[in-house]
Design a protein around this motif. Sequence first.
Motif, PDB file in Angstrom:
ATOM      1  N   ARG A   1      58.639  53.108 101.662  1.00 14.72           N
ATOM      2  CA  ARG A   1      58.083  53.685 100.450  1.00 14.72           C
ATOM      3  C   ARG A   1      58.382  52.798  99.233  1.00 14.72           C
ATOM      4  N   ALA A   2      59.607  52.282  99.160  1.00 16.86           N
ATOM      5  CA  ALA A   2      59.983  51.411  98.052  1.00 16.86           C
ATOM      6  C   ALA A   2      59.156  50.131  98.057  1.00 16.86           C
ATOM      7  N   ALA A   3      58.885  49.588  99.256  1.00 19.95           N
ATOM      8  CA  ALA A   3      58.085  48.374  99.369  1.00 19.95           C
ATOM      9  C   ALA A   3      56.657  48.623  98.903  1.00 19.95           C
ATOM     10  N   THR A   4      56.119  49.788  99.235  1.00 22.05           N
ATOM     11  CA  THR A   4      54.758  50.139  98.818  1.00 22.05           C
ATOM     12  C   THR A   4      54.664  50.256  97.310  1.00 22.05           C
ATOM     13  N   VAL A   5      55.677  50.925  96.707  1.00 16.87           N
ATOM     14  CA  VAL A   5      55.706  51.089  95.252  1.00 16.87           C
ATOM     15  C   VAL A   5      55.797  49.731  94.565  1.00 16.87           C
ATOM     16  N   LYS A   6      56.651  48.858  95.085  1.00 20.43           N
ATOM     17  CA  LYS A   6      56.835  47.537  94.477  1.00 20.43           C
ATOM     18  C   LYS A   6      55.566  46.719  94.577  1.00 20.43           C
ATOM     19  N   ALA A   7      54.879  46.809  95.728  1.00 24.13           N
ATOM     20  CA  ALA A   7      53.668  46.025  95.935  1.00 24.13           C
ATOM     21  C   ALA A   7      52.534  46.488  95.043  1.00 24.13           C
ATOM     22  N   SER A   8      52.412  47.779  94.856  1.00 26.33           N
ATOM     23  CA  SER A   8      51.312  48.326  94.061  1.00 26.33           C
ATOM     24  C   SER A   8      51.581  48.243  92.561  1.00 26.33           C
ATOM     25  N   GLY A   9      52.884  48.195  92.181  1.00 28.52           N
ATOM     26  CA  GLY A   9      53.237  48.151  90.765  1.00 28.52           C
ATOM     27  C   GLY A   9      52.985  49.466  90.068  1.00 28.52           C
ATOM     28  N   LYS A  10      52.827  50.545  90.842  1.00 28.29           N
ATOM     29  CA  LYS A  10      52.566  51.861  90.276  1.00 28.29           C
ATOM     30  C   LYS A  10      53.727  52.791  90.550  1.00 28.29           C
ATOM     31  N   LYS A  11      53.778  53.889  89.792  1.00 26.84           N
ATOM     32  CA  LYS A  11      54.782  54.912  90.027  1.00 26.84           C
ATOM     33  C   LYS A  11      54.548  55.555  91.381  1.00 26.84           C
ATOM     34  N   LYS A  12      55.628  55.921  92.027  1.00 28.66           N
ATOM     35  CA  LYS A  12      55.555  56.573  93.335  1.00 28.66           C
ATOM     36  C   LYS A  12      54.899  57.943  93.242  1.00 28.66           C
ATOM     37  N   GLU A  13      53.972  58.214  94.174  1.00 32.41           N
ATOM     38  CA  GLU A  13      53.345  59.520  94.262  1.00 32.41           C
ATOM     39  C   GLU A  13      53.821  60.195  95.540  1.00 32.41           C
ATOM     40  N   SER A  14      54.204  61.417  95.442  1.00 30.69           N
ATOM     41  CA  SER A  14      54.801  62.097  96.581  1.00 30.69           C
ATOM     42  C   SER A  14      53.790  62.399  97.663  1.00 30.69           C
ATOM     43  N   GLY A  15      52.495  62.588  97.286  1.00 28.68           N
ATOM     44  CA  GLY A  15      51.496  62.940  98.278  1.00 28.68           C
ATOM     45  C   GLY A  15      51.624  64.358  98.767  1.00 28.68           C
ATOM     46  N   LYS A  16      52.345  65.206  97.996  1.00 31.03           N
ATOM     47  CA  LYS A  16      52.519  66.598  98.372  1.00 31.03           C
ATOM     48  C   LYS A  16      52.092  67.510  97.228  1.00 31.03           C
ATOM     49  N   SER A  17      51.779  68.742  97.589  1.00 28.23           N
ATOM     50  CA  SER A  17      51.409  69.740  96.587  1.00 28.23           C
ATOM     51  C   SER A  17      52.122  71.052  96.884  1.00 28.23           C
ATOM     52  N   SER A  18      52.410  71.787  95.804  1.00 24.41           N
ATOM     53  CA  SER A  18      52.995  73.121  95.913  1.00 24.41           C
ATOM     54  C   SER A  18      51.894  74.133  95.604  1.00 24.41           C
ATOM     55  N   VAL A  19      51.708  75.092  96.507  1.00 24.13           N
ATOM     56  CA  VAL A  19      50.605  76.053  96.373  1.00 24.13           C
ATOM     57  C   VAL A  19      51.155  77.475  96.433  1.00 24.13           C
ATOM     58  N   LEU A  20      50.695  78.327  95.507  1.00 20.29           N
ATOM     59  CA  LEU A  20      51.038  79.745  95.519  1.00 20.29           C
ATOM     60  C   LEU A  20      49.799  80.526  95.914  1.00 20.29           C
ATOM     61  N   LEU A  21      49.916  81.329  96.986  1.00 21.84           N
ATOM     62  CA  LEU A  21      48.795  82.106  97.498  1.00 21.84           C
ATOM     63  C   LEU A  21      48.985  83.594  97.249  1.00 21.84           C
TER      64      LEU A  21
END
Length: 230
Positions: A126-146
């Motif tokens: 994950r750190a390597a991906t962030v460094k390569a893209s030069g962007k802030k890390k995105e968790s890729g998760k969402s919190s949902v209330l049903l």
Amino acid sequence: MAVSFANVNSEAGLKKLDEYLLTRSYITGYQASKDDLAVYSSFSAAPSSKYTNVARWYSHIDALLRLSGVTEEGKGIKVESSAVPVASTPDVAEAKAPAADDDDDDDDVDLFGEETEEEKKAAEERAATVKASGKKKESGKSSVLLDVKPWDDETDMAKLEEAVRSVKMEGLFWGASKLVPVGYGIKKLQIMMTIVDDLVSVDTLIEDHLCEAPVNEYVQSCDIVAFNKI
């Protein structure tokens, strides 16, 4: 092993926590737990936005507490006092290392407990991906209330919740829940869930699972109350 954090109201403590949350959505595990509540409660004020990962985590836990509370059991964490220590290193609280074997001569202090090889590998990738893209890390998760509504006032709400939680999917994690009165003796179920965005579609989950047999024996309808990226 219990995780240990330095004073989170100090610059050094915030920096360490920000690094720790770079590859994590929660303090321990994949759901909000009492470990998150313990660290959250140690803050004297909301963290600065310059600590991107801490600010994201703090806002999410604050939202969870306002919506449904945190009930998941934690794995055990330790947070040092928020008071400024008198020692010569005012910004870093010493972490008490676990008892070592006689032949263990490693004097390094691990503030956040031991990680498995899989966790280390995932963090490195994950750190390597962030460094390569030069962007802030995105968790890729969402919190949902049903909001999950029963057919009528005779619906067994315990069985309704059991049926809802019986839905298992890769990337789906059920969280805290509560019953909310609607009227005329009818209650609805409010339940939190965390999803991995690339693996779970909320619309598909509702249409193909929560509103289909056997769950629809108890569930009349489901509505999304809140949807937040984490």
